[in-house]
Every structure is written in C-alpha cells, then in structure tokens.
Scaffold this active site. Structure first.
Site, PDB file in Angstrom:
ATOM      1  N   ARG B 272      12.449  94.794  14.445  1.00 21.14           N
ATOM      2  CA  ARG B 272      11.055  94.787  14.873  1.00 21.14           C
ATOM      3  C   ARG B 272      10.990  95.531  16.198  1.00 21.14           C
ATOM      4  O   ARG B 272      11.416  95.014  17.213  1.00 21.14           O
ATOM      5  CB  ARG B 272      10.580  93.333  15.021  1.00 21.14           C
ATOM      6  CG  ARG B 272       9.453  93.137  15.986  1.00 21.14           C
ATOM      7  CD  ARG B 272       8.760  91.810  15.827  1.00 21.14           C
ATOM      8  NE  ARG B 272       9.546  90.636  16.193  1.00 21.14           N
ATOM      9  CZ  ARG B 272       9.835  90.272  17.450  1.00 21.14           C
ATOM     10  NH1 ARG B 272       9.449  91.003  18.452  1.00 21.14           N
ATOM     11  NH2 ARG B 272      10.518  89.181  17.680  1.00 21.14           N
ATOM     12  N   HIS B 276       6.352  90.498  18.427  1.00 16.50           N
ATOM     13  CA  HIS B 276       6.212  89.673  17.222  1.00 16.50           C
ATOM     14  C   HIS B 276       4.759  89.708  16.730  1.00 16.50           C
ATOM     15  O   HIS B 276       4.492  89.919  15.563  1.00 16.50           O
ATOM     16  CB  HIS B 276       6.642  88.245  17.527  1.00 16.50           C
ATOM     17  CG  HIS B 276       6.248  87.268  16.456  1.00 16.50           C
ATOM     18  ND1 HIS B 276       6.897  87.179  15.260  1.00 16.50           N
ATOM     19  CD2 HIS B 276       5.241  86.366  16.406  1.00 16.50           C
ATOM     20  CE1 HIS B 276       6.325  86.248  14.509  1.00 16.50           C
ATOM     21  NE2 HIS B 276       5.316  85.744  15.184  1.00 16.50           N
ATOM     22  N   TYR B 285      12.346  88.208  26.503  1.00 16.32           N
ATOM     23  CA  TYR B 285      13.562  87.693  25.871  1.00 16.32           C
ATOM     24  C   TYR B 285      14.510  88.770  25.358  1.00 16.32           C
ATOM     25  O   TYR B 285      15.556  88.468  24.824  1.00 16.32           O
ATOM     26  CB  TYR B 285      13.199  86.732  24.734  1.00 16.32           C
ATOM     27  CG  TYR B 285      12.192  87.264  23.726  1.00 16.32           C
ATOM     28  CD1 TYR B 285      12.600  88.102  22.690  1.00 16.32           C
ATOM     29  CD2 TYR B 285      10.843  86.934  23.808  1.00 16.32           C
ATOM     30  CE1 TYR B 285      11.683  88.603  21.770  1.00 16.32           C
ATOM     31  CE2 TYR B 285       9.919  87.423  22.885  1.00 16.32           C
ATOM     32  CZ  TYR B 285      10.349  88.262  21.874  1.00 16.32           C
ATOM     33  OH  TYR B 285       9.436  88.747  20.974  1.00 16.32           O
TER      34      TYR B 285
HETATM   35  C1  LIG Z   1       6.455  76.507   9.369  1.00 14.03           C
HETATM   36  C2  LIG Z   1       6.145  77.401  10.510  1.00 14.03           C
HETATM   37  N1  LIG Z   1       6.687  77.146  11.714  1.00 14.03           N
HETATM   38  C3  LIG Z   1       6.395  77.922  12.783  1.00 14.03           C
HETATM   39  C4  LIG Z   1       5.548  78.976  12.655  1.00 14.03           C
HETATM   40  C5  LIG Z   1       5.200  79.823  13.870  1.00 14.03           C
HETATM   41  N2  LIG Z   1       5.814  81.145  13.717  1.00 14.03           N
HETATM   42  C6  LIG Z   1       5.118  82.167  13.199  1.00 14.03           C
HETATM   43  S1  LIG Z   1       6.052  83.487  12.956  1.00 14.03           S
HETATM   44  C7  LIG Z   1       7.438  82.740  13.584  1.00 14.03           C
HETATM   45  C8  LIG Z   1       8.724  83.484  13.594  1.00 14.03           C
HETATM   46  C9  LIG Z   1       9.059  83.997  12.225  1.00 14.03           C
HETATM   47  O1  LIG Z   1      10.227  84.747  12.242  1.00 14.03           O
HETATM   48  P1  LIG Z   1      10.806  85.400  10.934  1.00 14.03           P
HETATM   49  O2  LIG Z   1      10.816  84.424   9.810  1.00 14.03           O
HETATM   50  O3  LIG Z   1      12.097  86.023  11.285  1.00 14.03           O
HETATM   51  O4  LIG Z   1       9.734  86.520  10.531  1.00 14.03           O
HETATM   52  P2  LIG Z   1       9.190  87.740  11.410  1.00 14.03           P
HETATM   53  O5  LIG Z   1       7.921  87.269  12.050  1.00 14.03           O
HETATM   54  O6  LIG Z   1      10.239  88.143  12.377  1.00 14.03           O
HETATM   55  O7  LIG Z   1       8.882  88.818  10.426  1.00 14.03           O
HETATM   56  C10 LIG Z   1       7.131  81.443  13.978  1.00 14.03           C
HETATM   57  C11 LIG Z   1       8.071  80.520  14.598  1.00 14.03           C
HETATM   58  C12 LIG Z   1       4.998  79.219  11.376  1.00 14.03           C
HETATM   59  N3  LIG Z   1       4.165  80.242  11.146  1.00 14.03           N
HETATM   60  N4  LIG Z   1       5.313  78.426  10.333  1.00 14.03           N
END
Ligand SMILES: Cc1ncc(C[n+]2csc(CCOP(=O)(O)OP(=O)(O)O)c2C)c(N)n1
Lengths: 338, 382
Positions: B272, B276, B285
């Site tokens: 990425r 985010h 970070y």
């Molecule tokens: C069950 C849940 N917990 C927390 C969140 C908050 N949250 C949104 S995106 C994220 C990180 C997701 O990381 P990843 O799965 O690696 O996907 P990326 O966004 O990097 O594509 C978090 C903690 C959420 N959407 N759903």
C-alpha cells in the site's frame, strides 16, 4: 446522584477534549498501577485511530501498550485471560461496529465469570469502543448498539458525555472489579474542551448526572445526544417558557434508578432521547422504570425521540436519522402540551 | 481414514502445495523473465487490461483529491494494488462471483460495477451499493474477514444446485488473516471442497500494524496447508502473473483433476503506497523509503513497459487512453455529485414489506420536515 458541573478541583486542571481526557485517564492509571495494560488494533505506534492512546506507547513501551493482530475475539478473550492472571487490561475495539466478533467472549465469558465460578474468579477489565454517528463515517461505523451490552447481566456499560466525566468514569471503570464496556461517543471526541483535573479522580459508575435543572419535564439521554438535548432544552425555555430537566444517565447498566425516578416524581413528564433505534432500545427500559416506580406521578405519555428502526443511513441522510434539537424540542413540547 | 471413508467425504490425502518464492512473469522493468510464459491474451485484451489499471490509478488520485476538497467522505486508496485488482477480475468470467472489500474499487469496476456507483457511497448515498442484475458482485465488505465464510457458502450452494460452471473469488487483506472468520472460512472451504478462490492482498500493513504482527508464519500462502488446500504466492505488482495464477485457480475450482482440491489461497505480495484511508497518516508508523522501494516495481509502469516493448502500446494510443479515462472519470464524478437523497429511502429495503412501525416512523419524520423545514435538520450535530 452528583451535580451537573464538575466539583471545583483541588488539583491543577488542563482544558481537554473528551478523547484527550480518555488518554489522560489511561495515562494516570497506567502510571499508578503496573498491572494496567492497553491492547488493541493500532493502539501502539499509531496512538489509536482516534488518537485515544497517543503517546502511551512512547511512555510505557510495547509490553504495556500492545498492538494486537486484527482479531476482536482474540483481543477480548486475551484480555479476559490477562484479568484472570491479575492484570488490569484495557482493551480497545476500534469501532463498536466491529465488536461483534468479540461478542461471544463478552457475553458468554467476561459477563459471567464471577457467577460461573461462584465468585472464585473475576475479570476486572475494560473494553473501550467509540460509538455513534454524526461524523460522516462509512457503513458499520455509526451504530449505537449499547442495548446489546446493557442487556447482559454481569457487564457494566458506561457512556460519558463530557471530558471531565470521560476521565473520571474511565478511572472508576479500570478500578472496578467487574468488566466494564466503555462507550465513547465519537461525535463528542473533539467537540468541546473543559477543565479536567490533572490528578486522578473517579466519577462513580452508579450515578446519573442532572445536566440542567427543571420542573416541567425530564429529558433522559446519554452520550452524544446530551448536546442536542441541552440545546433543545434551552430553546424551549427561551421560546416557550418550558423548564426542562436534563438527566444524563452516564452509566447505562446498572441504571441509577433513584435519580431517574426522583426527577420524574418532580416533573411528572418524560422524554427519552437516544440515537439507537427505538424498538427494544434503552429508552423502553427507562420508560418502564419510571412507570414501575412512579406511575401515580405521571402526567403525560412518555415520549421517545430516537433513531429509526432502520440501519443508520450513509451520511447524506444521517442528519435525518439522528435525533436533532428540532425533533427533541418537538417531543418536549408535545409532552408538555398533553 | 479408509479409502471408502475418504470417498464418502470427498477427501483425498494429496498434500497441499506451497511455493515460497512469489510467482513472477515480468521483471521490475517490464521485461519477460527467462523461462516465464506470458498468458494467452490478445493484444486487445492486454491493451484493455492496461487501460483499466491506468483508469484505476487515475480514479484513485481523483478520489483522494475529492476527499481533500471535502467533496467525498473517507476513502480507502488503492495505488500500488490496482494491478492485482484488475488482473484478478480479468481472470473471472462474468458468471463468477466477486466478494470485495472496501478497497477493491478496480476489481469491482472490471467485474461490471459502474464508476459512479463506486463514488456514490463516498458521497453518502447508499444506492451506490445497488448491484445491477447481471453483475455478480457483492456490496463491499467493511467488517474485516466476514466475507470469507459467506463466499464459501455461496460457492458451496452453487455446487449443490448444479451450477458447476462458476466459482467465487474473495478478496481480503493480510490483517484479515488474523480474524476467526478467515480460519473458519478456509477450514469450511477445505472440508466441503468448494469452488472458491481466496485472494489475500498482502499489502504489508493493516493500518499501522505490520504483517509480522499479524502472523508468525513465514508466508500467508502457507496457511493453506493447515486447511488441506492449495496455497500460492504471487508478485502482486505483476499484473500478468496475478492474472495467470488467478485464472489457473479459477479453472481448478470449477474443474479439478483427480489429485486436486478446488479451493486455492492466493497470497498477492504487494504494497500500500499511500495511507490506509484518507483519515490515516502513515508517517506515524512507517518509513518513507519503504514505499520508494516498492514503487520501483510499480504494476502500471511494468505493464506499460512490456506493452511498449511488444509494440502493442505507443504514444498515440497512450494519449487516447488517457483522454478516454479522464472523460470517463469526469462523467462519473458529475453523476455522483448530482445524485440526490430522499429521506424516505432511510426506511426502504429494511424488510421486503414496510412494517407498520417503520411506516409510522417515516410519517412522523415527514410531518416534522413539513413543520420545521429541511434546514432545521442539518442545524446542530457537532
Ligand atoms: C472486524 C473489524 N475490525 C476492525 C476494523 C477496522 N479496520 C478497518 S481496515 C483495518 C485494517 C485492515 O487491514 P487488512 O486486512 O490488511 O486490509 P487493508 O486495509 O490493508 O487492505 C482495520 C483494523 C474493521 N473494519 N473490521
């Protein structure tokens, strides 16, 4: 019951927002008690997505401010184990809407360890979650599902509406021997500043607060809805000479029945304001409570001004979903004019 | 397990395959690696794949700037991940199903969603989630990992109903691999041997938490082994490799040979580049130069260089493509910005039939709007 304004603090005070007060409360308890650890998603280096844990990682290190894998059931389940071992975990669920993977751990275990073990084991832990709408958030980020948690015996549920209360209630929650679900209204995170004492203090988990004294009608509310409710109360006083008392429940479970009932006995009329859907919401509980205890004082039907029994819409229509001052005001007038 | 039992359960004891080294077809500069085979795509198909990656890149830039101007709400950027998104959807047939996350804008677009529908939810309109009848895309999933068991269920259901010509493709991030739903989903997929392909877009970060904080396993692909399915690592910044790996996985899902299981876990190793979401600040970070290293493997550059070297793309064609993309995105923004929201729609689609209570609540709201005017509703919520 405690008064509407913060008691004159003997210690110094800083002017803090609600989210800063949460951080300040965590800082104070972590400094005072080595057993207090913070864990959750992005709480460490990032200082929390709302900055509620900002600076704690630098201050206390990665063993006490722990970035966990992305797993709510893991976070809460681990916190239960930490508490069983004698620690005082404060877990962060990033948004209330993502707490459901941990629901099993909360209701099947955190809530009933004391009763399951006949008092042998307890889980003194806090689960913090930002909740509620009004910030143009995506789907699943705006719900207000406090009823799910308040319905569960064994859990305490708290929702502050001021920076002063946020620190005091959080301190009491961390020190409480039972598990506490601590709901932070994110609409209020940065809305106001007020004096927050630098030292430690508790706002007890047993007391509602009277935010505005009045004699014509009682408006019960909590969390983010406290602000539009106070605006509505000022409006009806100014424009219609209606004197509304505003009761901020603060602790949603167990309820402060005494304050709730005393106020109703004084005014004989009740409006209940919450942003959660109306059906089976906490408003129904408050209404039933006053009727059980003070039916003969009742002068008008009890009115609920709430979110609708529909999913919170995306932001283009959010203002129609959440109770606004205008809807609250209308509810107050309807009750008084009955 | 006896042979009979194995047959009853539809299980073979074939060990799952995991390759540690990501599969790659194009070198960082876009030349075909020695021994690598370019997928069987026509020049037109390759050009159109390039156009979609370029469109995704431009869409992303425009969305970020719209967010900065306050014209849309929080947005999840995809720059760096467009190649994998476009390529996985190119591998799909129209009848295959897509289970996207909140970041899979390009994957959704390529599988049939209109650009304007991607923008509408960001403008606060839920009708952007409406899916045309002939498009097999689920609304974006915002809670992490919840889509995996559902994707398994749909794949299984299709199989049970004899629709063996279609598979399900499910996207998620590296963070999602920590959730219980990931493990439960893959476990069911293996046990019921369903026609599903799981694509982990391993962009190294789950907001501020690095991949090595999500799991102590060396790769994500190797987790497949625990569930008795196949795991593959692919260079997620190499669109041709992602296309080929996904296409093979889909083929196997629909029609495995005797020694193959249907499901595959693909780990697309990528990055990425940006935040985010537009509400996030990665400088808190992560080191800046980390992104720079990945940018040298950029999927758009790699594909462009490859197409130039093959004589499929030239400056004139590129200019045409750029112009077309610009106009398409402008139109989508205009359409999304002209959309109106009717407060009555709050009450729509909650149930098949509007219950009395909801009807009353809708009428109550409308009476208040009539009495006080719509402006009164946008007054105080700060
Ligand atoms: C069950 C849940 N917990 C927390 C969140 C908050 N949250 C949104 S995106 C994220 C990180 C997701 O990381 P990843 O799965 O690696 O996907 P990326 O966004 O990097 O594509 C978090 C903690 C959420 N959407 N759903």
């Amino acid at each position: 019951m405690s008064s509407a304004t913060a008691p004159a603090a003997e210690t110094d005070a800083d002017r803090l927002t609600l989210v800063e007060a949460v951080r300040d409360g965590l800082y104070a308890e972590m400094s005072a008690d080595d057993r207090v650890v913070v864990l959750g998603e992005d709480v460490g280096k990032n200082g929390g997505v709302f900055r509620a844990t900002d600076g704690l990682y630098e201050e206390f290190g990665g063993d006490r401010v722990v970035d966990t894998p992305l797993a709510e059931s893991g976070i809460v389940g681990t916190a239960i184990g930490l508490a069983l071992s004698g620690m005082r975990p404060v877990a962060e669920i990033q948004f209330m809407g993502f707490s459901y993977p941990a629901f099993d751990q909360l209701v099947s275990h955190a809530a009933r360890f004391r009763s399951r073990s006949h008092g042998a084991y307890t889980v003194p832990m806090v689960v913090r979650m930002p909740y509620g709408g009004g910030i143009r958030a995506p789907e699943h980020h705006s719900e207000s599902t406090e009823t799910f948690f308040a319905h569960e015996p064994g859990l305490k549920v708290v929702s502050p509406s001021t920076p002063f209360d946020a620190k005091g209630l959080l301190t009491a929650a961390i020190r409480d021997p039972d598990p506490v679900v601590f709901l932070e209204p994110k609409l209020l995170y940065r809305a106001v500043r007020e004096d927050v004492p630098t030292g430690s203090y508790e706002v007890p988990l047993s007391d509602a607060a009277i935010r505005r004294e009045g004699s014509d009608v009682t408006v019960y509310t909590w969390g983010a809805m406290t602000r539009p409710t106070l605006i509505a109360a000022d409006n009806v006083a100014e424009e219609y000479g209606v004197d509304a008392e505003v009761v901020d429940l603060r602790t949603l479970s167990p309820l402060d029945v005494e304050t709730i009932v005393d106020s109703f006995e004084k005014t004989g009329r009740a409006v209940i304001v919450h942003e959660a859907p109306k059906s089976v919401g906490l408003g129904a509980e408050v209404a039933a409570t006053v009727q059980e205890h003070a039916l003969l004082y009742q002068e008008a039907p009890i009115k609920r001004v709430t979110g609708f029994d529909a999913p919170v819409p995306l932001h283009a229509l959010e203002d129609y979903y959440l109770p606004q001052a205008v809807r609250i005001q209308d509810g107050i007038l309807e009750t008084v004019d009955f | 397990m006896s042979a009979q039992e194995e047959a009853d359960h539809g299980v073979t004891s074939e060990p799952a395959r995991v390759d540690d080294e990501p599969i790659r077809i194009l070198d960082e500069d876009g030349t075909v690696l020695p021994g690598a085979e370019v997928p069987d795509l026509s020049a037109d198909e390759l050009l159109s794949m390039y156009e979609d990656v370029a469109l995704a890149r431009r869409f992303d830039q425009r969305a970020i700037s719209l967010q900065r101007q306050g014209r849309i709400a929080t947005y999840a950027p995809m720059t760096g991940q467009e190649g994998a998104q476009v390529a996985t959807s190119y591998a799909l047939e129209k009848r295959d199903w897509l289970f996207p996350t909140y970041r899979e804008h390009a994957a959704k677009y390529v599988h049939g969603m209109r650009l304007e529908s991607l923008l509408k939810p960001l403008r606060g309109h839920r009708d952007g989630y409406a899916i045309p009848d002939d498009v097999n895309v689920l609304p974006e999933y915002i809670p992490i990992a919840t889509q995996l068991p559902q994707a398994v269920g749909m794949a299984w259901g299709n199989e049970l109903q004899g629709r063996t010509d279609r598979a399900v493709l499910c996207h998620f991030g590296d963070g999602a691999t920590s959730e219980g739903d990931f493990h439960e989903g893959l476990n069911f997929a293996g046990v019921f041997d369903v026609p599903a392909v799981f694509v982990c877009n391993n962009n190294q970060w789950a907001i501020s938490v690095p991949r090595d904080r999500q799991t102590a396993s060396e790769t994500i692909a190797q987790k497949a082994q625990a569930y008795g399915i196949e795991g593959v690592r692919v260079d997620g910044l190499d669109p041709l490799a992602v296309y080929e790996v996904t296409r093979e996985a889909l083929k196997k899902a629909k029609n495995p040979t005797d020694d193959e299981r249907r499901p595959t876990l693909i780990e697309a190793v990528q990055y990425r580049y940006g935040a985010h979401t537009t509400a996030d600040d990665p400088s808190v970070y992560r080191e800046d130069d980390e992104a720079d290293a990945w940018r040298r493997k950029d999927p758009l550059d790699r594909l462009r260089n490859y197409l130039y070297s093959e004589g499929i793309l030239d400056e004139e064609r590129e200019a045409d493509i750029d112009e077309r993309i610009g106009a398409q995105i402008d139109d989508a923004i205009e359409a999304a910005e002209n959309a109106d929201a009717d407060p009555d729609s709050i009450f729509e689609h909650v149930y098949d039939e509007l219950p009395d209570r909801l009807r009353e609540q809708r009428d109550e709201l409308n009476a208040l709007r009539e009495k006080y005017g719509d402006d009164a509703f946008s007054e105080v919520l700060e």
